[in-house]
Design a protein around this motif. Structure first.
Motif, mmCIF file in Angstrom:
data_model
loop_
_atom_site.group_PDB
_atom_site.id
_atom_site.type_symbol
_atom_site.label_atom_id
_atom_site.label_comp_id
_atom_site.label_asym_id
_atom_site.label_seq_id
_atom_site.Cartn_x
_atom_site.Cartn_y
_atom_site.Cartn_z
ATOM 1 N N ASN A 148 -80.507 -0.034 8.229
ATOM 2 C CA ASN A 148 -79.260 0.607 7.924
ATOM 3 C C ASN A 148 -79.518 2.244 8.094
ATOM 4 N N GLU A 187 -78.382 2.150 14.299
ATOM 5 C CA GLU A 187 -77.003 2.258 14.859
ATOM 6 C C GLU A 187 -77.148 2.551 16.352
ATOM 7 N N TYR A 234 -78.299 -0.694 18.304
ATOM 8 C CA TYR A 234 -77.142 -1.740 18.436
ATOM 9 C C TYR A 234 -76.300 -1.195 19.487
ATOM 10 N N ASN A 235 -75.856 0.074 19.479
ATOM 11 C CA ASN A 235 -74.847 0.680 20.365
ATOM 12 C C ASN A 235 -75.338 0.357 21.698
#
Length: 74
Positions: A6, A11, A14-15
């Motif tokens: 996290n 992020e 993941y993107n």
């Protein structure tokens, strides 16, 4: 596969993977690359981890490979 726990970096990863159409599932979240490299060296995981510490872990059996799609670190 292990991944960042996290964080802004997780992020971002993941993107990048989603944009490339890569299905990604992280079963374990880590807070430090040291923990990730330790798990990889013990054959407990594979991971997308920062490349800067990789050289120190090669003597412990960690193998690095080029990864596509490219994930740029910032």
């Amino acid at each position: 596969m292990i991944g960042c726990a996290n964080t802004e970096n997780s992020e971002h990863i993941y993107n990048v993977l989603d944009h490339a159409g890569v299905q990604y599932r992280s079963d374990i979240g880590i807070h430090s690359s040291h923990m990730g490299y330790s798990m990889i060296a013990m054959n407990l995981a594979v991971g997308v981890i920062e490349p800067f510490g990789a050289g120190l872990w090669r003597v412990n059996g960690v193998v690095t490979r080029p990864f596509e799609p490219s994930v740029e670190y910032f």
